[in-house]
Design a protein around this motif. Structure first.
Motif, PDB file in Angstrom:
ATOM      1  N   LEU A  19       6.886  45.397  28.742  1.00  0.00           N
ATOM      2  CA  LEU A  19       7.501  44.807  30.017  1.00  0.00           C
ATOM      3  C   LEU A  19       8.517  45.412  30.545  1.00  0.00           C
ATOM      4  O   LEU A  19       9.367  46.055  29.797  1.00  0.00           O
ATOM      5  N   VAL A  20       8.678  45.484  32.100  1.00  0.00           N
ATOM      6  CA  VAL A  20       9.894  46.062  32.512  1.00  0.00           C
ATOM      7  C   VAL A  20      10.593  45.089  33.052  1.00  0.00           C
ATOM      8  O   VAL A  20      10.162  44.381  33.977  1.00  0.00           O
ATOM      9  N   LEU A  21      11.932  45.123  32.918  1.00  0.00           N
ATOM     10  CA  LEU A  21      12.909  44.216  33.437  1.00  0.00           C
ATOM     11  C   LEU A  21      13.247  44.747  34.909  1.00  0.00           C
ATOM     12  O   LEU A  21      13.430  46.160  34.955  1.00  0.00           O
ATOM     13  N   PRO A  22      13.147  43.936  36.005  1.00  0.00           N
ATOM     14  CA  PRO A  22      13.574  44.462  37.164  1.00  0.00           C
ATOM     15  C   PRO A  22      14.951  45.051  37.234  1.00  0.00           C
ATOM     16  O   PRO A  22      15.815  45.028  36.685  1.00  0.00           O
ATOM     17  N   GLU A  23      14.896  46.049  38.320  1.00  0.00           N
ATOM     18  CA  GLU A  23      16.427  46.541  38.692  1.00  0.00           C
ATOM     19  C   GLU A  23      17.107  45.944  39.480  1.00  0.00           C
ATOM     20  O   GLU A  23      18.466  46.010  39.319  1.00  0.00           O
ATOM     21  N   ASN A  24      16.573  44.840  40.383  1.00  0.00           N
ATOM     22  CA  ASN A  24      17.463  44.374  41.403  1.00  0.00           C
ATOM     23  C   ASN A  24      18.301  43.542  40.754  1.00  0.00           C
ATOM     24  O   ASN A  24      18.065  42.553  39.528  1.00  0.00           O
ATOM     25  N   ASP A  25      19.682  43.259  41.294  1.00  0.00           N
ATOM     26  CA  ASP A  25      20.796  42.610  40.797  1.00  0.00           C
ATOM     27  C   ASP A  25      21.136  41.420  41.858  1.00  0.00           C
ATOM     28  O   ASP A  25      21.929  40.847  41.497  1.00  0.00           O
TER      29      ASP A  25
END
Lengths: 258, 95
Positions: free
Chosen positions: A218-224
């Motif tokens: 799975l890929v963790l989102p980049e948005n913070d």
């Protein structure tokens, strides 16, 4: 006849304790909603066990909040007779269960935090909180293991389960930042050694969650950009619906026992 | 609730140090790790265990109930195999 909401004198320590208690109660209630509906009997029991762990943590924390507040409120009042705006839980834990992947990803995000948090709190200068932390840490360590194993299998499973798990990660990511936020009320407790600073836990939390995500493909989102508000009583519409179910009996039949 | 098409596992729990693992039931789980967790959640909720084994049910070779006579009846007439016919000398003390 209906029971009105109570008022609470939210000194910093009362507010702090209610925040942790509300996290545990609301997530425990969410997990209890799976009872009888889980994908398999074995998981039905696992989810109910975790729900009971969390509701047990909530009871101890509410009991302590009542003692610190020193008025007429007790654990039942805190749970059943506060309205949405008086609840102090994280927005993450009130998110609807969604599908099984949503529930497990939410559990992973919270348990990875709660395990680290309670482990740190075992060193609190407040003896009651330190004792509650020692019990909660063991429970949350198991929740983390259970949720991790499921997220790995869902993410690295079929196309369908992968898509659902990735969807859950994308949906819930913006609710993770609130776990690491600190306001003025809590800063004083941190300086006094009563609470720990959750911002210090972020690197280790990221490392745990990234490790699971990697194994799960799975890929963790980049948005913070992160949602905030639960700690101050600004909740999503979902909490009102949850509370109407949780509180209905005591609101309609005040003091009812059976 | 649908029963999923996942393997069956046999669960063995050891209650205290020094005692043997005892069979306590079975469950469905996709693999050994999940079987162990399910066993913990199903069979140790009331403090029953200190150790858990899970074994794929398919790994068990069982005797055929139809062979009961041949397998077990011959032992029933050999009461001399029970150590109840021997006098224990005083000097041995408590055994």
């Amino acid at each position: 006849m209906t029971a009105p909401s109570i008022t609470v004198s939210e000194t910093p320590l009362v507010l702090y304790t209610l925040r942790r208690a509300d996290d545990a109660l609301i997530l425990g209630h969410r997990l209890s909603e799976w009872c009888g509906h889980a994908p398999m009997l074995e998981e039905d029991m696992a989810l109910s066990n975790m729900a009971l762990d969390l509701i047990g943590q909530a009871r101890e924390l509410y009991g302590y909040a009542a003692k610190v507040e020193g008025r007429d409120n007790d654990e039942d009042n805190f749970a059943y007779l506060r309205d949405v705006r008086q609840y102090r839980n994280l927005l993450l834990v009130e998110r609807p269960n969604g599908d099984f992947a949503h529930t497990m990803v939410r559990q992973l995000f919270y348990a990875a935090f709660a395990d680290l948090y309670w482990r740190g709190m075992m060193g609190s200068t407040d003896a009651t909180l330190a004792a509650i932390a020692a019990k909660s840490e063991k429970e949350c360590a198991y929740h983390l293991r259970h949720a991790s194993e499921w997220v790995i299998r869902l993410g690295d499973g079929t196309d369908e389960s992968h898509a659902r798990a990735q969807g859950a990660v994308d949906d819930l990511w913006a609710y993770t930042g609130e776990m690491f936020s600190v306001d003025e009320a809590e800063r004083g407790l941190i300086d006094a050694g009563i609470a720990i600073d959750p911002t210090m836990l972020l690197p280790e939390w990221l490392s745990i969650v990234s490790h699971v995500a990697r194994e799960a493909t799975l890929v963790l989102p980049e948005n913070d950009w992160m949602q905030q508000g639960g700690r101050d009583g600004r909740h999503s519409e979902h909490l009102g619906h949850l509370l109407s179910e949780l509180q209905h009996m005591q609101r309609s039949f005040p003091g009812a026992t059976w | 609730m649908a029963t999923p098409n996942t393997p069956l596992w046999e669960v063995f729990i050891r209650s205290r140090n020094g005692l043997a693992h005892k069979h306590c039931g079975s469950l469905h789980a996709p693999d050994a790790t999940m079987a162990l967790q399910a066993a913990r959640d199903l069979y140790t909720r009331r403090g029953e265990g200190l150790s858990i084994w899970v074994v794929p049910s398919s790994a068990i070779t069982a005797s055929d109930p139809a062979d009961k006579g041949m397998m077990f009846e011959p032992a029933e007439s050999k009461i001399y195999r029970h150590p109840t016919f021997y006098e224990v000398p005083e000097e041995v003390g408590h055994m």
